[in-house]
Write a protein that holds these residues in place. Structure first.
Motif, mmCIF file in Angstrom:
data_model
loop_
_atom_site.group_PDB
_atom_site.id
_atom_site.type_symbol
_atom_site.label_atom_id
_atom_site.label_comp_id
_atom_site.label_asym_id
_atom_site.label_seq_id
_atom_site.Cartn_x
_atom_site.Cartn_y
_atom_site.Cartn_z
ATOM 1 N N PHE A 166 -9.612 2.496 3.243
ATOM 2 C CA PHE A 166 -9.864 1.903 1.914
ATOM 3 C C PHE A 166 -11.221 1.221 1.947
ATOM 4 C CE2 PHE A 166 -9.340 -2.648 2.849
ATOM 5 C CZ PHE A 166 -8.718 -2.600 4.086
ATOM 6 N N ASP A 167 -11.893 1.181 0.815
ATOM 7 C CA ASP A 167 -13.165 0.461 0.699
ATOM 8 C C ASP A 167 -14.139 0.826 1.820
ATOM 9 O OD1 ASP A 167 -14.851 -1.420 -0.659
ATOM 10 O OD2 ASP A 167 -14.443 -2.895 0.928
ATOM 11 N N GLY A 168 -14.079 2.083 2.265
ATOM 12 C CA GLY A 168 -15.042 2.540 3.265
ATOM 13 C C GLY A 168 -14.681 2.208 4.703
ATOM 14 N N ILE A 169 -13.534 1.551 4.930
ATOM 15 C CA ILE A 169 -13.161 1.166 6.300
ATOM 16 C C ILE A 169 -11.835 1.820 6.689
ATOM 17 C CG2 ILE A 169 -11.800 -0.906 5.730
ATOM 18 C CD1 ILE A 169 -14.377 -1.254 8.403
ATOM 19 N N THR A 170 -11.700 2.146 7.949
ATOM 20 C CA THR A 170 -10.429 2.656 8.485
ATOM 21 C C THR A 170 -9.817 1.593 9.386
ATOM 22 O OG1 THR A 170 -11.193 4.945 8.388
ATOM 23 C CG2 THR A 170 -9.353 4.474 9.867
ATOM 24 N N LEU A 171 -8.526 1.321 9.194
ATOM 25 C CA LEU A 171 -7.831 0.299 9.977
ATOM 26 C C LEU A 171 -6.427 0.771 10.335
ATOM 27 C CD1 LEU A 171 -8.589 -3.005 7.972
ATOM 28 C CD2 LEU A 171 -9.641 -2.301 10.133
ATOM 29 N N ARG A 172 -5.861 0.123 11.337
ATOM 30 C CA ARG A 172 -4.442 0.322 11.621
ATOM 31 C C ARG A 172 -3.634 -0.654 10.774
ATOM 32 N NH1 ARG A 172 -4.509 3.448 15.939
ATOM 33 N NH2 ARG A 172 -6.135 3.189 17.523
ATOM 34 N N ALA A 173 -2.352 -0.321 10.558
ATOM 35 C CA ALA A 173 -1.431 -1.240 9.879
ATOM 36 C C ALA A 173 -0.152 -1.344 10.703
ATOM 37 C CB ALA A 173 -1.117 -0.756 8.472
ATOM 38 N N TRP A 174 0.509 -2.490 10.583
ATOM 39 C CA TRP A 174 1.745 -2.753 11.317
ATOM 40 C C TRP A 174 2.872 -1.822 10.881
ATOM 41 C CZ3 TRP A 174 2.531 -5.493 15.549
ATOM 42 C CH2 TRP A 174 1.654 -6.546 15.871
ATOM 43 N N PHE A 175 3.863 -1.701 11.748
ATOM 44 C CA PHE A 175 5.184 -1.162 11.418
ATOM 45 C C PHE A 175 6.030 -2.333 10.934
ATOM 46 C CE2 PHE A 175 4.122 -1.507 15.922
ATOM 47 C CZ PHE A 175 4.793 -2.668 16.250
ATOM 48 N N THR A 176 7.085 -2.034 10.182
ATOM 49 C CA THR A 176 8.033 -3.078 9.768
ATOM 50 C C THR A 176 9.165 -3.146 10.799
ATOM 51 O OG1 THR A 176 9.405 -1.537 8.537
ATOM 52 C CG2 THR A 176 7.566 -2.559 7.339
ATOM 53 N N PRO A 177 9.969 -4.222 10.778
ATOM 54 C CA PRO A 177 11.126 -4.285 11.681
ATOM 55 C C PRO A 177 12.037 -3.068 11.512
ATOM 56 C CG PRO A 177 10.768 -6.430 10.679
ATOM 57 C CD PRO A 177 9.804 -5.479 10.021
ATOM 58 N N ALA A 178 12.270 -2.644 10.271
ATOM 59 C CA ALA A 178 13.148 -1.487 10.034
ATOM 60 C C ALA A 178 12.562 -0.225 10.673
ATOM 61 C CB ALA A 178 13.353 -1.282 8.543
ATOM 62 N N GLU A 179 11.252 -0.062 10.565
ATOM 63 C CA GLU A 179 10.617 1.114 11.167
ATOM 64 C C GLU A 179 10.701 1.062 12.689
ATOM 65 O OE1 GLU A 179 7.480 1.590 7.443
ATOM 66 O OE2 GLU A 179 6.763 0.817 9.366
#
Length: 325
Positions: A166-179
């Motif tokens: 998004f907005d020109g940047i690539t990042l990781r995102a967390w998993f949720t507890p359910a995942e």
DNA sequence: AGCCAGGTAATCC
DNA sequence: GGATTACATGGC
């Protein structure tokens, strides 16, 4: 791993409460924090991902006229309650409602705090992680080197989290507890290289699915969190200090113990009780904030994960997108 | 080769 | 209770 593109959904104006100084750079970016891929920073702008319920959000943050401005990018239906949740999450994560005046007036009387205060006045504690996420971080810090913590974090996020752009940047995102509940302890050990922490991590999803925010209210958090097998005094204190944002609480470990011993005793090391007592004597009610200032000042001129130059964002994106594991 | 990392729980006396 | 020890793994 598929790259998830997030679309612009909102812009939040988050005024900073009070009239005292506000150090936006060192509130959004901490020189002592290790690289997770969950956030990226230049001098002018920060990017960070959040999981808010079912939503995956990318946030671009900047500071103007005593206001933190947050552009929100999301992967799905963005509803008014998402706006409310994100506003509350961002205000809490970066301490925008907190006043540092009481700490500052204590700190001004302590010689060891003169330089940290001069360099960092107005810095707030930052913790974009929720209870579950900070618990995972604290677990991965147990009895190991930052190098291995970084590897384990990268493995977990690459295998079970998300990759977003998004907005020109690539990042990781967390998993949720359910995942994370879908993942076996054997995978944590064999694929993610967690060692003995694999079994502890398997205990996390159930606890956080059963204890969502409010029902921990009024509990002694440091005790409550230690109900999880594998969570002891250190991990629980890290969790509790971030959950409650109590300026008096800090988790003491071999790392900050040595930094604090040097700064307040001018000694290479000291016992945890001696350090805790001295910090509480010097900064009653604000020992946690004081520890934060001393530790961040220690790393200010040699950050663990340095700021990016704007022209190196392309290389940052490629590095994350080409990770194969 | 060993020792040690931003700990914890089990097992001693 | 306080002191010791195994627990995984990887870097120096």
């Amino acid at each position: 791993m598929t790259l998830l593109h997030l679309d612009h959904a909102d812009t939040l104006q988050l005024p900073v409460a009070g009239v005292g100084p506000f150090d936006s750079l060192h509130t959004l970016w901490k020189p002592s924090h290790y690289a997770t891929g969950l956030e990226a920073h230049t001098r002018q702008s920060s990017w960070r991902t959040f999981r808010v319920g079912d939503l995956t959000a990318g946030v671009q943050l900047r500071y103007e006229d005593r206001t933190v401005i947050a552009d929100i990018y999301t992967d799905g239906d963005y509803k008014p309650f998402h706006r409310e949740q994100l506003t509350a999450r961002l205000r809490a994560s970066y301490g925008l409602d907190e006043d540092t005046a009481a700490f500052t007036s204590l700190a001004e009387r302590v010689p060891a705090m003169r330089e940290p205060l001069a360099a960092l006045a107005g810095m707030r504690q930052s913790c974009p992680e929720d209870h579950f996420e900070i618990a995972v971080i604290a677990l991965l810090l147990q009895n190991t080197t930052i190098s291995r913590t970084t590897t384990m974090t990268r493995n977990l996020l690459a295998h079970h989290g998300k990759l977003v752009h998004f907005d020109g940047i690539t990042l990781r995102a967390w998993f949720t507890p359910a995942e994370l509940a879908e993942v076996t302890a054997e995978t944590f050990k064999e694929a993610d290289r967690l060692g003995y922490r694999a079994n502890t991590l398997s205990n996390f999803p159930a606890f956080f699915v059963n204890h969502t925010g409010e029902d921990l209210q009024g509990e002694n958090l440091v005790e409550a969190f230690q109900e999880i097998k594998g969570v002891g005094p250190y991990t629980a204190a890290v969790m509790a200090s971030h959950a409650s944002r109590d300026p008096a609480v800090f988790g003491i470990d071999v790392w900050n113990r040595k930094i604090l011993a040097r700064r307040i005793f001018d000694a290479p090391d000291a016992g945890p009780e001696a350090i805790t007592r001295r910090m509480n004597d010097l900064f009653p009610g604000h020992a946690g904030t004081a520890a934060l200032y001393l530790v961040e000042h220690e790393y200010l001129n040699d950050p663990v994960a340095p700021l990016l130059e704007p022209d190196s964002i392309g290389a940052w994106n490629s590095a994350l997108e080409n990770t194969t594991t």
